[in-house]
Design an enzyme around this catalytic site. Structure first.
Site, mmCIF file in Angstrom:
data_model
loop_
_atom_site.group_PDB
_atom_site.id
_atom_site.type_symbol
_atom_site.label_atom_id
_atom_site.label_comp_id
_atom_site.label_asym_id
_atom_site.label_seq_id
_atom_site.Cartn_x
_atom_site.Cartn_y
_atom_site.Cartn_z
ATOM 1 C CE LYS A 11 -14.963 -23.132 12.735
ATOM 2 N NZ LYS A 11 -15.254 -21.860 12.344
ATOM 3 C CE1 TYR A 51 -20.586 -22.618 11.271
ATOM 4 C CE2 TYR A 51 -19.574 -24.419 10.026
ATOM 5 C CZ TYR A 51 -19.821 -23.763 10.939
ATOM 6 O OH TYR A 51 -18.602 -23.477 11.923
ATOM 7 C CG ASN A 114 -12.828 -19.155 12.580
ATOM 8 O OD1 ASN A 114 -13.225 -20.371 12.183
ATOM 9 N ND2 ASN A 114 -13.935 -18.137 12.774
ATOM 10 C CG HIS A 117 -18.624 -24.396 16.090
ATOM 11 N ND1 HIS A 117 -19.346 -23.106 15.480
ATOM 12 C CD2 HIS A 117 -19.490 -24.730 16.890
ATOM 13 C CE1 HIS A 117 -20.580 -23.174 15.974
ATOM 14 N NE2 HIS A 117 -20.735 -24.020 16.949
ATOM 15 C CD GLU A 128 -23.931 -25.121 17.256
ATOM 16 O OE1 GLU A 128 -24.255 -24.221 16.693
ATOM 17 O OE2 GLU A 128 -22.810 -25.203 18.358
HETATM 18 P P1 ATP Z 1 -18.586 -20.243 14.671
HETATM 19 O O1 ATP Z 1 -19.839 -20.478 14.522
HETATM 20 O O2 ATP Z 1 -17.837 -21.202 13.538
HETATM 21 O O3 ATP Z 1 -18.071 -20.561 16.059
HETATM 22 P P2 ATP Z 1 -18.634 -17.328 15.092
HETATM 23 O O4 ATP Z 1 -19.740 -17.668 15.853
HETATM 24 O O5 ATP Z 1 -17.568 -16.679 15.583
HETATM 25 O O6 ATP Z 1 -17.933 -18.878 14.435
HETATM 26 P P3 ATP Z 1 -20.309 -16.760 12.720
HETATM 27 O O7 ATP Z 1 -20.596 -15.538 12.374
HETATM 28 O O8 ATP Z 1 -20.984 -17.857 13.374
HETATM 29 O O9 ATP Z 1 -18.886 -16.663 13.710
HETATM 30 O O10 ATP Z 1 -19.733 -17.425 11.250
HETATM 31 C C1 ATP Z 1 -19.479 -19.171 11.220
HETATM 32 C C2 ATP Z 1 -18.148 -19.062 10.324
HETATM 33 O O11 ATP Z 1 -18.405 -18.562 9.394
HETATM 34 C C3 ATP Z 1 -17.086 -18.453 11.065
HETATM 35 O O12 ATP Z 1 -16.375 -19.280 12.252
HETATM 36 C C4 ATP Z 1 -16.120 -18.625 9.901
HETATM 37 O O13 ATP Z 1 -15.600 -19.913 9.685
HETATM 38 C C5 ATP Z 1 -17.022 -18.359 8.649
HETATM 39 N N1 ATP Z 1 -17.169 -16.980 8.553
HETATM 40 C C6 ATP Z 1 -17.843 -15.736 9.141
HETATM 41 N N2 ATP Z 1 -17.738 -14.648 8.837
HETATM 42 C C7 ATP Z 1 -16.994 -14.973 7.487
HETATM 43 C C8 ATP Z 1 -16.666 -13.969 6.550
HETATM 44 N N3 ATP Z 1 -16.752 -12.746 6.580
HETATM 45 N N4 ATP Z 1 -15.690 -14.520 5.382
HETATM 46 C C9 ATP Z 1 -15.438 -15.929 5.353
HETATM 47 N N5 ATP Z 1 -16.001 -16.869 6.477
HETATM 48 C C10 ATP Z 1 -16.540 -16.224 7.433
HETATM 49 MG MG MG Z 2 -21.225 -18.985 15.339
#
Ligand code: ATP
Ligand code: MG
Length: 148
Positions: A11, A51, A114, A117, A128
């Site tokens: 990211k 997203y 974080n 992805h 994706e």
């Molecule tokens: P990713 O899809 O990026 O691998 P993930 O599957 O662990 O992450 P998801 O629930 O799919 O988590 O959320 C997608 C992304 O949205 C997260 O990686 C993070 O960047 C952001 N995100 C998720 N929860 C929050 C939150 N509570 N506040 C801010 N950003 C969030």
């Molecule tokens: Mg995810």
């Protein structure tokens, strides 16, 4: 049966922080093979589409702004049971909850920023990967173009 590819992005935060090399080294060390890879930047509309599953969530607009703010690395990774194995390697969404040694524990700034992805299912890994790479941009072990 579980699939053998997953899709990842390094990211904007981790690219800006100079962590591309360390993250790729950790990915290789964990036994993933890089099938396809590029440094690129998401347009706002692409981040919205990528997203879109989260569009009702309160963090969606900020997430889209963040993901389109500066360059990312997109890659397709191969390993047996890749989706599950890669999510173990990256750790919890919230770095505060991520296990020691995981990519997010080491390199994430916050729950949003974080570091990486990782796809959450075999179907999404394929969708994706297709978002960023044609079949001709994926390479097998011999370097030949295309996946079987
Ligand atoms: P990713 O899809 O990026 O691998 P993930 O599957 O662990 O992450 P998801 O629930 O799919 O988590 O959320 C997608 C992304 O949205 C997260 O990686 C993070 O960047 C952001 N995100 C998720 N929860 C929050 C939150 N509570 N506040 C801010 N950003 C969030
Ligand atoms: Mg995810």
């Amino acid at each position: 049966m579980s699939g053998n590819i997953t899709f990842t992005m390094i990211k904007p935060c981790a690219v800006s922080d100079g962590h591309i090399g360390q993250i790729l080294a950790q990915i290789n060390k964990a036994g993933f093979r890089i099938v396809a890879m590029k440094l690129t930047k998401l347009r706002k509309g692409e981040a919205e589409a990528f997203y879109s599953i989260h569009r009702e969530r309160p963090f969606y607009n900020e997430l889209v702004e963040f993901m389109s703010s500066s360059p990312i690395v997109a890659a397709v990774l191969e390993k047996e049971n890749a989706v599950v194995e890669y999510r173990k390697l990256i750790g919890s969404t919230d770095p505060a909850k991520a296990d020691e040694g995981t990519i997010r524990k080491l390199y994430a700034q916050s729950i949003q920023n974080n570091a990486v992805h990782g796809s959450d299912s075999d179907d999404n890994a394929e969708i994706e990967s297709g978002f960023f790479f044609s079949m001709g941009e994926r390479f097998n072990k011999k370097g030949a173009v295309g996946l079987q």
